[in-house]
Design an enzyme around this catalytic site. Sequence first.
Site, PDB file in Angstrom:
ATOM      1  N   HIS A 152      60.022 -11.158 -42.181  1.00 29.09           N
ATOM      2  CA  HIS A 152      61.298 -11.444 -42.721  1.00 29.09           C
ATOM      3  C   HIS A 152      61.362 -11.252 -44.262  1.00 29.09           C
ATOM      4  CE1 HIS A 152      65.331 -13.077 -43.746  1.00 29.09           C
ATOM      5  NE2 HIS A 152      65.709 -12.492 -42.576  1.00 29.09           N
ATOM      6  N   GLU A 165      62.727 -12.484 -46.594  1.00 33.73           N
ATOM      7  CA  GLU A 165      62.616 -13.632 -47.270  1.00 33.73           C
ATOM      8  C   GLU A 165      61.344 -14.227 -47.440  1.00 33.73           C
ATOM      9  OE1 GLU A 165      65.635 -15.986 -45.085  1.00 33.73           O
ATOM     10  OE2 GLU A 165      67.232 -14.892 -45.826  1.00 33.73           O
ATOM     11  N   GLY A 184      73.061 -12.121 -46.225  1.00 28.74           N
ATOM     12  CA  GLY A 184      73.792 -13.222 -46.781  1.00 28.74           C
ATOM     13  C   GLY A 184      74.841 -12.846 -47.790  1.00 28.74           C
ATOM     14  N   SER A 214      74.699 -10.088 -42.637  1.00 27.31           N
ATOM     15  CA  SER A 214      76.017 -10.113 -42.587  1.00 27.31           C
ATOM     16  C   SER A 214      76.602  -9.778 -41.392  1.00 27.31           C
ATOM     17  CB  SER A 214      76.605  -9.485 -43.797  1.00 27.31           C
ATOM     18  OG  SER A 214      76.377 -10.022 -44.815  1.00 27.31           O
ATOM     19  N   GLY A 216      72.126 -14.239 -39.151  1.00 30.33           N
ATOM     20  CA  GLY A 216      71.554 -15.519 -39.915  1.00 30.33           C
ATOM     21  C   GLY A 216      72.710 -16.540 -39.830  1.00 30.33           C
ATOM     22  N   GLY A 217      73.508 -16.483 -41.136  1.00 29.33           N
ATOM     23  CA  GLY A 217      74.533 -17.681 -41.184  1.00 29.33           C
ATOM     24  C   GLY A 217      75.632 -17.934 -40.215  1.00 29.33           C
ATOM     25  N   GLU A 253      66.867  -4.934 -41.357  1.00 29.96           N
ATOM     26  CA  GLU A 253      67.837  -5.608 -42.005  1.00 29.96           C
ATOM     27  C   GLU A 253      67.766  -5.427 -43.624  1.00 29.96           C
ATOM     28  OE1 GLU A 253      68.226  -9.956 -39.935  1.00 29.96           O
ATOM     29  OE2 GLU A 253      66.516 -10.074 -41.315  1.00 29.96           O
ATOM     30  N   ASN A 267      68.795 -16.437 -36.215  1.00 33.65           N
ATOM     31  CA  ASN A 267      67.630 -16.766 -37.029  1.00 33.65           C
ATOM     32  C   ASN A 267      68.307 -17.950 -37.987  1.00 33.65           C
ATOM     33  OD1 ASN A 267      65.717 -17.349 -39.005  1.00 33.65           O
ATOM     34  ND2 ASN A 267      65.835 -15.239 -39.845  1.00 33.65           N
ATOM     35  N   TRP A 268      67.828 -19.100 -37.637  1.00 34.49           N
ATOM     36  CA  TRP A 268      68.459 -20.370 -38.189  1.00 34.49           C
ATOM     37  C   TRP A 268      67.889 -20.384 -39.587  1.00 34.49           C
ATOM     38  CZ3 TRP A 268      68.194 -24.732 -34.094  1.00 34.49           C
ATOM     39  CH2 TRP A 268      68.880 -24.414 -32.843  1.00 34.49           C
ATOM     40  N   LYS A 269      66.945 -19.779 -39.884  1.00 32.01           N
ATOM     41  CA  LYS A 269      66.432 -20.024 -41.197  1.00 32.01           C
ATOM     42  C   LYS A 269      66.044 -21.583 -41.281  1.00 32.01           C
ATOM     43  CE  LYS A 269      68.222 -15.977 -42.856  1.00 32.01           C
ATOM     44  NZ  LYS A 269      68.999 -15.068 -43.917  1.00 32.01           N
TER      45      LYS A 269
HETATM   46  P1  13P Z   1      72.907 -13.232 -42.362  1.00 33.22           P
HETATM   47  O1  13P Z   1      73.537 -12.788 -41.311  1.00 33.22           O
HETATM   48  O2  13P Z   1      73.303 -14.606 -42.929  1.00 33.22           O
HETATM   49  O3  13P Z   1      72.999 -12.104 -43.475  1.00 33.22           O
HETATM   50  O4  13P Z   1      71.191 -13.107 -42.414  1.00 33.22           O
HETATM   51  C1  13P Z   1      70.740 -12.055 -41.785  1.00 33.22           C
HETATM   52  C2  13P Z   1      69.073 -12.494 -41.717  1.00 33.22           C
HETATM   53  O5  13P Z   1      68.359 -12.443 -42.617  1.00 33.22           O
HETATM   54  C3  13P Z   1      68.906 -12.680 -40.366  1.00 33.22           C
HETATM   55  O6  13P Z   1      67.326 -12.809 -40.131  1.00 33.22           O
END
Ligand code: 13P
Length: 269
Positions: A112, A114, A188, A228, A249-250, A182, A20-22
Amino acid sequence: MASVNSAKQGAGRVPLIAGNWKMNLDHLQAIAFVQKLAWNLKDAGHNFADVEVAVFPPFTDLRAVQNLVAADKLPLIYGAQDLSAADSGAYTGEISGQFLSKLDCTYVIIGHSERRMMHAETDEVVAAKIAAALKHGLVPVICVGESAQDLEEFGPSAVPVAQLRKALEGVKSASDIVVAYEPVWAIGSGKAATPVEAENVCAALRAVLLEVLGADVAEKTRVLYGGSVKMTNIGGFMKQPNVDGALVGGASLDIDEFSGIIRYQKHAF
Ligand code: 13P
């Protein structure tokens, strides 16, 4: 390890590593990234039938990714990070599932944390978006997870289980869905859940699938862990019988790190 993976695959669950590149990478950066990722995995001899790889770029990148994947016949799957519950009309800024289907998206992330937090997406909105995704032939990646406060108040499974139940309300039959656990506190933060914590919640989510959608769907649905995830901890998650992959994510924005996560079988056991 082989036995855990083959048990999952025997149930029809090909492990899925999803990035997930956000809100990162414009469409030119996306082209370079996807090309490099595909080369990197090809060079490493990655077998995509063994571990499926998906990326979730921003909306504005999707056309470029579609063209690249089609032109170079890349074995990468892609999807969007959200969609509208509506099909068309006066919804400024929204994106219809119909548009995503036309871009050959396979998946769409829904709910998600967020979006739940920053865009006030309720369980009802999440349920409506799932219905829209299914209507347009997209596989919803349904995200659930508890906050640190929820964890303290209700324990680890209660909130994600309730969110999944609500999300599936109105879904009469769905043969192809993905669920992602998640925990909000792990996203993050660099503080991932332990493999056993992830397994316990993923097992509870599979029990909801069994109850709502029946044994066949429960057995074949991939339940992912996210929060993470890195090359160094993915192996522990993938050893768990109810964790079928990761939503990253990251670490999905770093080609070497993401490739390392995808190729967990080579280095993590
Ligand atoms: P991180 O891997 O950066 O913790 O993010 C997870 C995430 O929100 C994937 O959708």
